[in-house]
Design an enzyme around this catalytic site. Sequence first.
Site, PDB file in Angstrom:
ATOM      1  N   GLU A 144       0.817  -1.211   0.000  1.00 47.42           N
ATOM      2  CA  GLU A 144       0.000   0.000   0.000  1.00 47.42           C
ATOM      3  C   GLU A 144       0.857   1.271   0.000  1.00 47.42           C
ATOM      4  O   GLU A 144       0.592   2.207  -0.747  1.00 47.42           O
ATOM      5  CB  GLU A 144      -0.917  -0.008   1.234  1.00 47.42           C
ATOM      6  N   ASP A 145       1.879   1.274   0.849  1.00 51.63           N
ATOM      7  CA  ASP A 145       2.554   2.549   1.124  1.00 51.63           C
ATOM      8  C   ASP A 145       3.983   2.661   0.568  1.00 51.63           C
ATOM      9  O   ASP A 145       4.623   3.693   0.731  1.00 51.63           O
ATOM     10  CB  ASP A 145       2.623   2.786   2.651  1.00 51.63           C
TER      11      ASP A 145
END
Length: 749
Positions: A93-94
């Site tokens: 996700e990051d």
Amino acid sequence: MEEKMEQQSTQDRLPDPDEMYVHLENRLRALGHSLDLDRIRAAYEMAKRGHEGQKRKDGSPYLTHCVATAEIAVDFGLDEDSIVAALLHDTIEDTGITHEEIEHRFGSAVADIVDGVTKLTRVQYTSKEDEQMENLRKMLMAMAKDIRVILIKIADRLHNMRTMAYQSPEKQRSKSLETMEIYAPLAHRLGMQRAKWELEDLALQYLDPEGYKEITGSLEQKMPQLESFMDLVKKKIQQRLDEEGIHASIFSRIKHVYSIYRKMYSQKLNLDGIFDLCAFRVIVDTIPDCYNVLGVIHDMFKPVPGRFKDYISTPKPNLYQSVHTTVIGSEGIPFEVQIRTWDMHHTAEYGIAAHWKYKMNDSGASLRLGDEDKFAWVRRLLESQQESDAQDFFHNLKIDMFADEVFVFSPKGDVINLPAGATPIDFAYMIHSDVGNHMVGASVNGRIVTFDYVLQNGDIVEIRTSKSAPGPSRDWLNVAQSGSARTKIKQWFKKERRDENIQRGRDMLSDELRHNGIALDEVMDEELMAPVLKRLCFNSPDDLFAAIGYGGLTAARAANRLKDELARSAKDEKKTALDKVSQAAERREQQATKRESKPIQGILVQGLDNCLVKFSRCCTPVPGDPVVGFITRGQGVSIHRLDCENFINRSRDPAEDGRWIKVSWADEITERYNTSLMIYAKDRTGLVMDIATVLNTLNAKVRTLNARDNSGLAQIYVTLEVKDVQELHYIVNKLSQIGGVTDITRNGK
Ligand code: MN
């Protein structure tokens, strides 16, 4: 003040991920599992690289969140892949790290878990129910594929909630709501009590900060008192168990804040009003010891009735097992005791996660929970979603995830367990059928409520009853939620009220008829009743009585109908009876060949020769009396007078239709016939002698003569032989001229 200082100190010294990781690694090493620490460290290094430079809201490196999540995964007892995946859970996700990279280094299982967590993280919970549903569906998809996704998501959420202080108030609120509505119930459903409690308490802090502070503040004040109470009870139990030779560990705790909060809120009480703030837990080695401890506890303290729950013999759906009981100590303070084995304890604390621990210890291999039958409910949810739209699915999910039971108190403090959505009607019938059937009102927490009020956990429910209650109404069937209440209401409609109403109606009609000089028995005749029932649209006399009983028909109206019918039938009675006989005779004539019948004992029986004939004793007919015959079973034809009461009564019986036949006296009769007379007279000396003399003078052949004195009135019963009705009338005429004779009747009874 204290809180500010805490924040200050946190800011002074931000958590260091490397330090945290060393701590985690030491813990893993101490666990002694055959864990690949190099592989786990490699995951840490990959996360460190990926999250380089990222900061959390409190200013600490983002990586601290990854290590903390892995730490919680270890708390949960998850396996190596889970720990690896926890460290990497935010990388896709990051960071620039891809699914392929993770798969290449750690295998597809880890990559899939991280992917699953990522999907959950991307889910934005908005106020729109449809989108929430979509998120939940994804979440469950992931769960069904690998339950470790949801477990890591719960670990992730737990750490985020623990460190929520630095988020904006809006985010605090929305995340807390989501936690309360989705993650805490999920943790509960997965049997993870500890995580559930912590999530609830953390969420409450942000959802109702005042309420939370009120409870924690009060608890703090009460703490010295509560602690000394808990120590005392613990010591007492420990001492007794030692004496009994039961090896046990005893723990005490204050119930978690949210459970107290819920109770206060639902019962509208303050903390002082909640008695059972403390709970005790006795953990033993074997199941038999659980019951031994239960016996000891019940011996030491007075058990509160209705509070005993055996989840050992019947585990909860989330696998929870324990024996629960609530007892009252010598101080008059009730407290709950949970008794369980260590195995049960692990399951209770960590739920399904506990199963990894054991499986992993056995084989070192991780468990694919997708294979576990015990999570059939997940699959059921997924299956059910295919057929229903989004709204329904969310609804179903909520039902399944949230408590499907509601616990309420009786005024005596008994806990009554009802299905969610239950109403005072369910409660009343749960107490006793009689309480339900006589219910006239209900109050909850001292306030009067309607019967369709939905009971909330912790409600104190009081039912008002009255002996003259009209009983349940049909509407109650729609209001009651529990099958048992509905069954009892239906039973009442079937039976109880009907019986009562039949009895009441019968009494009312009987009274009404008596005022008209009629006995109920007189009209309880089928032929008489049938047209009345038909006219009033009832199927049976009981239906008529029931209607009078509950007021659907006045007794006066029914009585008038019956009176009319009685008058009409009295007029028609003889005619009807004769009609029947002649109808039967006609039928018989059509059947029989036309030939002369031979008289038997002076009687001609229509269509029947050589049959046995006897003269009935009830009316002793003699030649000249209009007569009728009755075909008896095996004793020939019995001859009655047409004005015989037996004939009149029995000829109305449809079962005897066709058995009454036409008979007549033969033209020439040689026999003499027995008949009987009842002579009524004022008693005087020589009365019987005078009667005997008259009979003797008339050459009447007397067979019996019995005299009876009844306080000055004499009754003389005479049986005698006569040739025919003319001779009989002659004798009666002579007898009636004797002084004192007031009346003479035939076949006096
Ligand atoms: Mn995270």
